[in-house]
Write a protein that holds these residues in place. Structure first.
Motif, mmCIF file in Angstrom:
data_model
loop_
_atom_site.group_PDB
_atom_site.id
_atom_site.type_symbol
_atom_site.label_atom_id
_atom_site.label_comp_id
_atom_site.label_asym_id
_atom_site.label_seq_id
_atom_site.Cartn_x
_atom_site.Cartn_y
_atom_site.Cartn_z
ATOM 1 N N GLU A 83 0.835 -1.207 0.000
ATOM 2 C CA GLU A 83 0.000 0.000 0.000
ATOM 3 C C GLU A 83 0.865 1.251 0.000
ATOM 4 O OE1 GLU A 83 -2.471 -0.587 3.412
ATOM 5 O OE2 GLU A 83 -3.923 -1.794 2.311
ATOM 6 N N GLN A 84 1.945 1.239 0.759
ATOM 7 C CA GLN A 84 2.845 2.389 0.801
ATOM 8 C C GLN A 84 3.518 2.595 -0.543
ATOM 9 O OE1 GLN A 84 3.122 4.563 3.357
ATOM 10 N NE2 GLN A 84 4.335 5.777 1.942
ATOM 11 N N LYS A 85 3.871 1.502 -1.215
ATOM 12 C CA LYS A 85 4.490 1.608 -2.534
ATOM 13 C C LYS A 85 3.531 2.245 -3.540
ATOM 14 C CE LYS A 85 6.988 -0.987 -6.066
ATOM 15 N NZ LYS A 85 6.599 -0.106 -7.100
ATOM 16 N N VAL A 86 2.263 1.858 -3.490
ATOM 17 C CA VAL A 86 1.264 2.456 -4.384
ATOM 18 C C VAL A 86 1.139 3.949 -4.099
ATOM 19 C CG1 VAL A 86 -1.207 2.502 -4.930
ATOM 20 C CG2 VAL A 86 -0.016 0.322 -4.769
ATOM 21 N N LEU A 87 1.097 4.313 -2.823
ATOM 22 C CA LEU A 87 1.005 5.731 -2.457
ATOM 23 C C LEU A 87 2.249 6.499 -2.900
ATOM 24 C CD1 LEU A 87 -0.539 5.488 1.117
ATOM 25 C CD2 LEU A 87 -1.679 6.238 -0.978
ATOM 26 N N ASP A 88 3.415 5.895 -2.729
ATOM 27 C CA ASP A 88 4.663 6.539 -3.151
ATOM 28 C C ASP A 88 4.702 6.723 -4.667
ATOM 29 O OD1 ASP A 88 5.475 6.634 -0.524
ATOM 30 O OD2 ASP A 88 6.840 4.915 -0.677
ATOM 31 N N ASP A 89 4.222 5.704 -5.393
ATOM 32 C CA ASP A 89 4.197 5.803 -6.854
ATOM 33 C C ASP A 89 3.279 6.936 -7.309
ATOM 34 O OD1 ASP A 89 5.940 3.693 -7.009
ATOM 35 O OD2 ASP A 89 4.412 2.202 -7.550
ATOM 36 N N LYS A 90 2.115 7.053 -6.670
ATOM 37 C CA LYS A 90 1.189 8.128 -7.042
ATOM 38 C C LYS A 90 1.776 9.490 -6.690
ATOM 39 C CE LYS A 90 -3.157 5.712 -7.099
ATOM 40 N NZ LYS A 90 -4.569 5.805 -6.838
ATOM 41 N N ALA A 91 2.417 9.602 -5.538
ATOM 42 C CA ALA A 91 3.039 10.861 -5.144
ATOM 43 C C ALA A 91 4.165 11.231 -6.109
ATOM 44 C CB ALA A 91 3.572 10.771 -3.716
ATOM 45 N N GLN A 92 4.934 10.249 -6.529
ATOM 46 C CA GLN A 92 6.011 10.505 -7.486
ATOM 47 C C GLN A 92 5.446 10.964 -8.819
ATOM 48 O OE1 GLN A 92 9.332 10.476 -6.918
ATOM 49 N NE2 GLN A 92 9.578 11.226 -8.991
ATOM 50 N N GLU A 93 4.338 10.362 -9.239
ATOM 51 C CA GLU A 93 3.712 10.768 -10.499
ATOM 52 C C GLU A 93 3.210 12.212 -10.425
ATOM 53 O OE1 GLU A 93 -0.034 9.503 -13.327
ATOM 54 O OE2 GLU A 93 0.782 8.030 -11.948
ATOM 55 N N VAL A 94 2.616 12.590 -9.293
ATOM 56 C CA VAL A 94 2.152 13.964 -9.114
ATOM 57 C C VAL A 94 3.335 14.928 -9.139
ATOM 58 C CG1 VAL A 94 1.106 15.545 -7.429
ATOM 59 C CG2 VAL A 94 0.029 13.351 -7.900
ATOM 60 N N ASP A 95 4.422 14.561 -8.473
ATOM 61 C CA ASP A 95 5.626 15.407 -8.474
ATOM 62 C C ASP A 95 6.197 15.558 -9.876
ATOM 63 O OD1 ASP A 95 5.449 15.820 -5.768
ATOM 64 O OD2 ASP A 95 6.976 14.325 -5.236
ATOM 65 N N ASP A 96 6.201 14.467 -10.629
ATOM 66 C CA ASP A 96 6.713 14.524 -12.003
ATOM 67 C C ASP A 96 5.851 15.433 -12.873
ATOM 68 O OD1 ASP A 96 8.712 12.786 -11.262
ATOM 69 O OD2 ASP A 96 7.774 11.013 -12.156
ATOM 70 N N GLN A 97 4.526 15.333 -12.710
ATOM 71 C CA GLN A 97 3.624 16.194 -13.477
ATOM 72 C C GLN A 97 3.844 17.661 -13.121
ATOM 73 O OE1 GLN A 97 -0.278 14.734 -12.552
ATOM 74 N NE2 GLN A 97 -0.287 13.260 -14.222
ATOM 75 N N ARG A 98 4.015 17.929 -11.827
ATOM 76 C CA ARG A 98 4.212 19.304 -11.375
ATOM 77 C C ARG A 98 5.499 19.874 -11.957
ATOM 78 N NH1 ARG A 98 4.546 18.937 -5.841
ATOM 79 N NH2 ARG A 98 2.289 19.008 -5.686
ATOM 80 N N GLU A 99 6.574 19.088 -11.884
ATOM 81 C CA GLU A 99 7.854 19.557 -12.407
ATOM 82 C C GLU A 99 7.791 19.795 -13.913
ATOM 83 O OE1 GLU A 99 10.564 20.570 -10.756
ATOM 84 O OE2 GLU A 99 9.361 20.243 -8.980
ATOM 85 N N ALA A 100 7.099 18.920 -14.623
ATOM 86 C CA ALA A 100 6.963 19.098 -16.068
ATOM 87 C C ALA A 100 6.180 20.371 -16.384
ATOM 88 C CB ALA A 100 6.273 17.884 -16.687
ATOM 89 N N MET A 101 5.131 20.623 -15.623
ATOM 90 C CA MET A 101 4.330 21.824 -15.876
ATOM 91 C C MET A 101 5.108 23.081 -15.508
ATOM 92 S SD MET A 101 1.536 22.419 -17.229
ATOM 93 C CE MET A 101 1.387 24.047 -17.857
ATOM 94 N N LEU A 102 5.871 23.043 -14.423
ATOM 95 C CA LEU A 102 6.674 24.200 -14.041
ATOM 96 C C LEU A 102 7.708 24.517 -15.113
ATOM 97 C CD1 LEU A 102 7.181 23.508 -10.227
ATOM 98 C CD2 LEU A 102 5.739 25.268 -11.258
ATOM 99 N N THR A 103 8.266 23.483 -15.720
ATOM 100 C CA THR A 103 9.212 23.688 -16.815
ATOM 101 C C THR A 103 8.509 24.300 -18.021
ATOM 102 O OG1 THR A 103 10.505 21.807 -16.054
ATOM 103 C CG2 THR A 103 10.888 22.534 -18.313
ATOM 104 N N THR A 104 7.306 23.838 -18.294
ATOM 105 C CA THR A 104 6.531 24.371 -19.418
ATOM 106 C C THR A 104 6.179 25.842 -19.192
ATOM 107 O OG1 THR A 104 5.590 22.185 -19.797
ATOM 108 C CG2 THR A 104 4.447 24.043 -20.810
#
Length: 147
Positions: A83-104
């Motif tokens: 369960e923690q791994k699933v939560l970590d994966d989702k948090a990492q995906e949100v962070d990746d999306q945020r960083e990509a948008m900030l770069t854009t």
């Protein structure tokens, strides 16, 4: 919560948008039944136990009928780790999306920044500087997430 071990038999990488899992060809993962149910509707996904079953012979048919395949029980620590791994994966995906948008956002002009800020119900003064607009949009992304 029950977990099921499933195998992806496809030839290409598969990304499940609902869960964020990325499957490689012939990859096997342990997932919850809620996640496995929609995936098993696809031909490319099979329960690992179904793949491992040998074809019963005449002599082995009686023995196969007598034994039942029970899924291995997971300890609470293993379940919590999954369960923690699933939560970590989702948090990492949100962070990746945020960083990509900030770069854009760093490459956007005044018009694009104004249009993007409308997604957050935010409007800019037409006389505002582009750098100030970028700072404001970055703040909106950090505060409310990517839209």
């Amino acid at each position: 919560m029950n977990f099921v071990r499933i195998t992806y038999l496809g030839k290409k990488l598969y990304r499940d948008r609902a869960t964020g899992h990325i499957w490689s060809p012939d990859e096997e993962k342990l997932v919850s039944e809620a996640i496995a149910k929609p995936l098993l509707k696809f031909v490319e996904f099979k329960r690992t136990a179904e793949l491992a079953k040998p074809e019963p012979t005449e002599e082995g048919a009686e023995q196969c009928a007598a034994t039942t395949d029970k899924p291995a029980e997971l300890t609470e620590q293993e379940i919590a780790a999954l369960e923690q791994k699933v939560l970590d994966d989702k948090a990492q995906e949100v962070d990746d999306q945020r960083e990509a948008m900030l770069t854009t956002v760093q490459g956007m002009n005044k018009t694009a920044l104004t249009e993007y800020a409308k997604k957050y119900d935010h409007s800019f003064d037409p006389k505002a500087k582009v750098d100030d607009m970028r700072i404001a949009v970055n703040g909106l992304i950090h505060q409310f997430g990517v839209r």
